[in-house]
Design an enzyme around this catalytic site. Structure first.
Site, short mmCIF file in Angstrom:
data_model
loop_
_atom_site.label_atom_id
_atom_site.label_comp_id
_atom_site.label_asym_id
_atom_site.label_seq_id
_atom_site.Cartn_x
_atom_site.Cartn_y
_atom_site.Cartn_z
N ARG A 17 16.52 13.20 -25.06
CA ARG A 17 17.30 12.74 -23.82
C ARG A 17 18.22 14.45 -23.49
O ARG A 17 19.28 14.71 -24.38
CB ARG A 17 17.93 11.53 -23.62
CG ARG A 17 18.44 11.35 -22.54
CD ARG A 17 19.11 10.04 -22.25
NE ARG A 17 19.27 9.76 -20.79
CZ ARG A 17 18.70 9.04 -20.25
NH1 ARG A 17 18.24 7.88 -20.68
NH2 ARG A 17 18.96 8.11 -19.15
N ARG B 46 21.36 2.36 -24.27
CA ARG B 46 20.76 1.73 -24.03
C ARG B 46 19.36 2.49 -24.45
O ARG B 46 18.83 1.17 -25.09
CB ARG B 46 20.83 1.45 -22.33
CG ARG B 46 19.52 0.13 -22.25
CD ARG B 46 19.68 0.33 -20.62
NE ARG B 46 21.26 0.08 -20.72
CZ ARG B 46 21.78 -1.49 -19.75
NH1 ARG B 46 21.14 -2.63 -20.51
NH2 ARG B 46 22.83 -2.00 -19.88
N THR B 47 18.63 3.59 -23.97
CA THR B 47 17.63 3.84 -24.06
C THR B 47 17.61 3.92 -26.46
O THR B 47 16.23 4.59 -25.92
CB THR B 47 17.79 5.47 -23.25
OG1 THR B 47 17.57 5.02 -22.41
CG2 THR B 47 16.38 6.26 -24.15
N LYS C 125 28.21 24.33 -28.95
CA LYS C 125 28.87 25.31 -29.62
C LYS C 125 27.75 26.65 -29.17
O LYS C 125 28.02 28.17 -29.39
CB LYS C 125 28.29 25.40 -31.37
CG LYS C 125 29.80 24.97 -31.76
CD LYS C 125 29.37 24.58 -33.34
CE LYS C 125 30.28 24.26 -33.98
NZ LYS C 125 29.61 24.05 -35.34
N HIS D 216 11.43 9.87 -17.09
CA HIS D 216 11.66 8.41 -18.60
C HIS D 216 10.55 8.12 -18.36
O HIS D 216 10.28 6.81 -18.16
CB HIS D 216 13.01 8.03 -17.59
CG HIS D 216 13.30 7.63 -18.88
ND1 HIS D 216 13.00 7.10 -20.03
CD2 HIS D 216 14.18 6.40 -18.44
CE1 HIS D 216 14.14 6.44 -21.16
NE2 HIS D 216 14.66 5.72 -19.84
#
Ligand code: ZN
Lengths: 303, 152
Positions: free
Chosen positions: A101, A51-52, A80, A129
């Site tokens: 994010r 969504r974001t 890794k 956020h």
């Protein structure tokens, strides 16, 4: 260290917040502007959030920019064993702005220290956020014509709900009256109540989502009450239906009332509310696009 | 009234004496100030009797002076320490430790999901309360009370 990044809503002054809202209104009026032509935005999603990510990527695309990046950590080099610092340094060679994010809290703040490329925090664990907070403010302003002097009702999980905490932090600039409606186990933490006291924010607290509160509300901000947040499942069963908004509860509500929700919703807003003109959560999500266009173009000094 | 430790202080020609260190924190002070990595003469006394604190530690470092930022790093573990600057056998300056506004390193963030516990980096905190001591992580924004503060 980058001077221009958006990591936490508290990084922005009242003036900066108002500027973003004003810019966002411009993008709402005209969402396709080629001001990002020739620019590359990286979307680094160490934790998936479709969504974001789609909202940010649409914002870049509609401004004529290009997007690079990854949508979950499994496809990135961090699996890794690469450090966050190395990933950010590497991507900084390619991108004009980094939208990230991360599942770790503080990741975006750290990233903003290791690069000169502006960082937009699109969520760091349970911490911040800020683009969500700005789109919430935009939605309140757009529907009410002001940010001050409102009755704002926050409902549901006020203990873990990051969005309601950030909204409170931002609202210190815009005095309104808050009603915290939550089951005891998910009540607003005392540090945020103290924050309200320190900043002259008027608040009231209750465990009952009453008709009286609904009828005098200008904004009702619903959040999910999740089973996994409860230590006592008996308590969950007892309260799970007490924080659901149904259409008939809105019969005597104010005309200007609008219902907000950060989405995704589960069942805390009944489906029959969706057709009520006071339901605003889908438009709210759409506003995220304009606010993100505003954030990106302002960090890049293009507006 | 010159007691033994006072005489030992005087015996230093030039340098710094750090007095009134809690005995159980003395070697932590040594490591924070990196005194185990310097070449000049260092004299350490520990478990000395003290009217003020019962037992205390004292460190004398020859030909070495400390900037305020540098010495204040021990504030978390030796808040009552006294810093004496010695020049030509004389105490020319006495300083007390002051808790800085910001603390880099030293403390582990209480939040396991904090970036500082997962990347090779130095943690950093703002001192948001002095008594009781409260730190706020610069990164994950969690606040820590005195009891939660664990040294690295
Ligand atoms: Zn932290």
């Amino acid at each position: 260290m980058s001077a221009k990044s958006l990591v936490s809503i508290s990084d922005y002054s009242k003036e900066q917040i108002l500027r973003i809202l004003e810019l966002a209104a411009g993008f709402e009026a005209c969402p396709n502007q080629r001001i990002l032509e020739g620019k590359v935005a990286a979307t680094l999603f160490f934790e998936p959030s479709t969504r974001t990510r789609l909202s940010f990527e649409t914002a870049v695309n509609r401004l004529g920019g290009k997007v690079i990046g990854f949508s979950d950590a499994a496809t990135s080099s961090s699996t890794k064993g690469e450090t966050l610092k190395d990933t950010i340094k590497m991507v900084s060679n390619y991108a004009d702005i980094i939208i990230m994010r991360h599942y770790l809290e503080g990741a975006a703040r750290y990233a903003s220290q290791v690069t000169d490329v502006p960082i937009v925090n699109a969520g760091d664990g349970a911490n911040q956020h800020p683009s969500q907070t700005l789109l919430d403010l935009y939605s309140i302003h757009k529907t009410q014509g002001r940010l001050e002097g409102l009755n704002i009702v926050l409902v549901g999980d006020l203990k873990y709900g990051r969005t309601v905490h950030s909204l409170l932090m931002a609202m210190k600039h815009f005095p309104s009256t808050f009603y915290f409606v939550a089951p005891e186990e998910l009540a607003m933490p005392s540090e945020y109540k103290q924050f309200c006291r320190d900043n002259g924010i008027d608040w009231h607290e209750t465990t009952v989502f009453s008709q009286e509160i609904i009828n005098q509300a200008d904004i009702i901000y619903m959040t999910r009450v999740q089973k996994e947040r409860f230590t006592d499942l008996v308590e969950y069963e007892r309260v799970k239906n007490a924080f659901i908004l149904r259409n008939n509860m809105l019969d005597n509500s104010r005309d200007n009332l609008r219902i907000l929700h950060p989405l995704p919703r589960v069942n805390e807003i009944a489906q029959d509310v969706d057709d009520n003109p006071k339901a605003y959560y889908f438009q709210q999500a759409r506003n995220g696009l304009y606010v993100r266009q505003a954030i990106i173009s302002s960090l890049l000094d293009l507006v | 009234m010159a007691d033994k430790s006072e005489m030992q202080v005087k015996a230093l020609k030039n340098g710094t004496v750090i007095d009134h260190i809690p005995s159980d924190k003395l070697f932590k002070v040594v490591s924070i100030l990196k005194l185990d990595k310097i070449d000049s003469e260092v004299t350490i006394g520990n478990n000395l009797s003290s009217r003020l604190m019962g037992r205390k530690g004292i460190i004398k470092i020859a030909d070495r002076y400390f900037e305020e930022d540098e010495i204040n790093r021990i504030a978390l573990i030796a808040p009552k320490a006294k810093i004496n600057t010695i020049r030509d056998y004389e105490v020319v300056e006495k300083k007390v430790i002051e808790l800085p506004e910001e603390i880099s390193g030293l403390v582990r963030c209480v939040n396991p999901k904090c970036i500082t516990n997962n990347e090779p980096m130095e943690p950093c905190y703002r001192v948001v309360g002095r008594s009781p001591l409260t730190l706020k992580c610069r990164y994950c924004e969690h606040t820590m009370s005195q009891e939660e503060i664990k040294l690295l």
